[in-house]
Design an enzyme around this catalytic site. Structure first.
Site, PDB file in Angstrom:
ATOM      1  N   HIS A  48       0.836  -1.206   0.000  1.00  0.00           N
ATOM      2  CA  HIS A  48       0.000   0.000   0.000  1.00  0.00           C
ATOM      3  C   HIS A  48       0.863   1.244   0.000  1.00  0.00           C
ATOM      4  O   HIS A  48       2.071   1.170   0.211  1.00  0.00           O
ATOM      5  CB  HIS A  48      -0.928   0.029   1.226  1.00  0.00           C
ATOM      6  CG  HIS A  48      -0.194   0.130   2.536  1.00  0.00           C
ATOM      7  ND1 HIS A  48       0.175  -0.980   3.272  1.00  0.00           N
ATOM      8  CD2 HIS A  48       0.259   1.190   3.245  1.00  0.00           C
ATOM      9  CE1 HIS A  48       0.807  -0.597   4.366  1.00  0.00           C
ATOM     10  NE2 HIS A  48       0.885   0.719   4.382  1.00  0.00           N
ATOM     11  N   HIS A  85      -5.799  -2.159   4.540  1.00  0.00           N
ATOM     12  CA  HIS A  85      -5.727  -1.011   3.628  1.00  0.00           C
ATOM     13  C   HIS A  85      -4.935  -1.388   2.378  1.00  0.00           C
ATOM     14  O   HIS A  85      -3.969  -2.140   2.431  1.00  0.00           O
ATOM     15  CB  HIS A  85      -5.174   0.247   4.278  1.00  0.00           C
ATOM     16  CG  HIS A  85      -3.829   0.124   4.959  1.00  0.00           C
ATOM     17  ND1 HIS A  85      -3.289  -1.065   5.352  1.00  0.00           N
ATOM     18  CD2 HIS A  85      -2.933   1.067   5.320  1.00  0.00           C
ATOM     19  CE1 HIS A  85      -2.111  -0.845   5.926  1.00  0.00           C
ATOM     20  NE2 HIS A  85      -1.866   0.436   5.918  1.00  0.00           N
ATOM     21  N   HIS A 142       4.505   7.269   2.538  1.00  0.00           N
ATOM     22  CA  HIS A 142       5.329   6.071   2.421  1.00  0.00           C
ATOM     23  C   HIS A 142       4.749   5.053   1.449  1.00  0.00           C
ATOM     24  O   HIS A 142       3.562   5.056   1.161  1.00  0.00           O
ATOM     25  CB  HIS A 142       5.567   5.404   3.781  1.00  0.00           C
ATOM     26  CG  HIS A 142       4.351   4.809   4.439  1.00  0.00           C
ATOM     27  ND1 HIS A 142       3.598   5.474   5.372  1.00  0.00           N
ATOM     28  CD2 HIS A 142       3.776   3.588   4.317  1.00  0.00           C
ATOM     29  CE1 HIS A 142       2.622   4.689   5.797  1.00  0.00           C
ATOM     30  NE2 HIS A 142       2.689   3.542   5.174  1.00  0.00           N
ATOM     31  N   HIS A 157       1.125  -0.620  15.086  1.00  0.00           N
ATOM     32  CA  HIS A 157       0.048   0.352  14.907  1.00  0.00           C
ATOM     33  C   HIS A 157      -1.214  -0.113  15.634  1.00  0.00           C
ATOM     34  O   HIS A 157      -1.509  -1.315  15.652  1.00  0.00           O
ATOM     35  CB  HIS A 157      -0.328   0.474  13.433  1.00  0.00           C
ATOM     36  CG  HIS A 157       0.707   1.103  12.560  1.00  0.00           C
ATOM     37  ND1 HIS A 157       1.226   2.344  12.793  1.00  0.00           N
ATOM     38  CD2 HIS A 157       1.300   0.658  11.434  1.00  0.00           C
ATOM     39  CE1 HIS A 157       2.096   2.641  11.837  1.00  0.00           C
ATOM     40  NE2 HIS A 157       2.175   1.635  11.016  1.00  0.00           N
ATOM     41  N   TYR A 180       9.676   1.870   9.938  1.00  0.00           N
ATOM     42  CA  TYR A 180       9.768   2.871   8.876  1.00  0.00           C
ATOM     43  C   TYR A 180      11.200   3.331   8.731  1.00  0.00           C
ATOM     44  O   TYR A 180      11.914   3.506   9.728  1.00  0.00           O
ATOM     45  CB  TYR A 180       8.912   4.095   9.206  1.00  0.00           C
ATOM     46  CG  TYR A 180       7.433   3.847   9.156  1.00  0.00           C
ATOM     47  CD1 TYR A 180       6.705   4.050   7.988  1.00  0.00           C
ATOM     48  CD2 TYR A 180       6.760   3.402  10.286  1.00  0.00           C
ATOM     49  CE1 TYR A 180       5.345   3.821   7.941  1.00  0.00           C
ATOM     50  CE2 TYR A 180       5.390   3.171  10.253  1.00  0.00           C
ATOM     51  CZ  TYR A 180       4.700   3.389   9.076  1.00  0.00           C
ATOM     52  OH  TYR A 180       3.350   3.158   9.034  1.00  0.00           O
ATOM     53  N   GLU A 183       8.096   1.558   4.346  1.00  0.00           N
ATOM     54  CA  GLU A 183       7.676   0.766   5.507  1.00  0.00           C
ATOM     55  C   GLU A 183       7.779  -0.710   5.135  1.00  0.00           C
ATOM     56  O   GLU A 183       7.488  -1.081   3.992  1.00  0.00           O
ATOM     57  CB  GLU A 183       6.214   1.073   5.864  1.00  0.00           C
ATOM     58  CG  GLU A 183       5.650   0.204   6.992  1.00  0.00           C
ATOM     59  CD  GLU A 183       4.143   0.373   7.218  1.00  0.00           C
ATOM     60  OE1 GLU A 183       3.413   0.659   6.261  1.00  0.00           O
ATOM     61  OE2 GLU A 183       3.711   0.199   8.370  1.00  0.00           O
TER      62      GLU A 183
HETATM   63 FE   FE2 Z   1       1.681   1.845   6.010  1.00  0.00          FE
END
Ligand code: FE2
Length: 310
Positions: free
Chosen positions: A155, A202, A217, A249, A258, A268
């Protein structure tokens, strides 16, 4: 085939300041496989378990950042239909068809600019080059893996001003679902949207930000938390610029680290997250819990993470 329409993020083209340094980073540190170079001088990479010819394209330029993000759709007929739908929606500008072959081993692409200023593409055809193993009776990974060796490009997180217009286009026209969002203030203004076209938490995410067309990112998926720790070891061993992590997260539940490529584009690598079927109710985070939402362990906001974009 139950999954139809937009299938996944298929490629991202990034601008790099020094191609030689970028090839070392994306090839040997991140551990993508170089799959081609074109007449424009662009260099193409794929993650090892992707079957398509490439997922990352690097272009040397004076300024870092993202040129465009492309999504693979299920068929040429879907590409034509979605292009017509995007046009009819009035939610995108600078609509254009790019002829087959302009990008190596890739069919025609439909490109448009969304309300946050980002160039988004749809395409239906890209040559399948395999993952280094046979399709019949394969091993579980190929020989010759190096660096972090993510299995695939997963993503991008993008920053821009008109979040509402972009989210509307992705949901109403392209068929994405809202997996998670962050809302702020008494009016619960949406300041972040995590959107999925598959069953991942996502496939793309957007943050409300005063400037258009900013890149936060590009993310690549690893198998497990142990691989995230190994990525952290590689970051130190190769003297890569670390941003944050390893940590987890709250949003998406991903286990993450990251870092920056030599041009300052943030990368990431992560693992984990839940399965987001389309009927899963969206999760909402409020801005007073933003620290826990972004970094579940520290529970604190990090100014550099929030504000450094290319
Ligand atoms: Fe991400």
């Amino acid at each position: 085939m139950a999954m139809t329409g937009v299938l996944r993020p298929g490629h991202v083209q990034l601008r790099v300041l020094d191609m030689k340094a970028a090839i070392e980073h994306y090839g040997n540190v991140l551990g993508l496989w170089e799959s081609g170079r074109d007449a424009q001088g662009r260099v193409y990479f794929k993650a090892w378990d992707e079957h398509d010819h490439h997922s990352v394209v690097l272009r040397e330029a004076d300024e870092a950042g993202m040129d465009f993000l492309g999504f693979r759709v299920d068929s040429p007929a879907t590409l034509k239909k979605l292009a017509a739908d995007v046009k009819a929606s009035g939610l995108a500008t600078q609509l254009q068809w790019i002829e087959a072959g302009e990008m190596l081993k890739t069919g025609e692409r439909f490109r448009f600019t969304v309300a946050t200023g980002h160039s988004i593409e749809l395409f239906a055809e890209k040559e399948k080059v395999g993952n280094g193993m046979p399709l019949e009776n394969p091993e579980i990974y190929p020989d010759g893996l190096k660096g972090m060796s993510p299995t695939r490009f997963d993503h991008c997180l993008l920053y821009g001003d008109d979040l509402d217009g972009t989210v509307k286009l992705f949901i109403d026209v392209l068929g994405f679902s809202l997996a998670e969002q962050v809302v702020a203030g008494p009016d619960r203004l949406q300041i972040a949207a995590f959107l999925t076209c598959s069953n991942k938490p996502h496939d793309v995410a957007f943050i409300r930000h005063p400037e258009k067309n900013k890149f936060h990112h590009a993310s690549f998926i690893l198998d497990n938390w142990g691989e995230v720790l190994k990525a952290a070891d590689i970051i130190t061993r190769k003297r890569v610029s670390l941003d944050i992590g390893p940590t987890r997260h709250g949003i998406t539940r991903g286990e993450t680290i990251y870092f920056f490529d030599p041009s300052g584009n943030r990368n990431e690598v992560f693992s984990g997250g839940y399965i987001a079927y389309p009927d899963r109710p969206p999760l909402t985070w409020t801005d007073d819990e933003l620290g826990r939402a972004i970094f579940y362990h520290d529970r604190k906001l990090n100014e550099a993470f929030l504000s450094v974009v290319t």
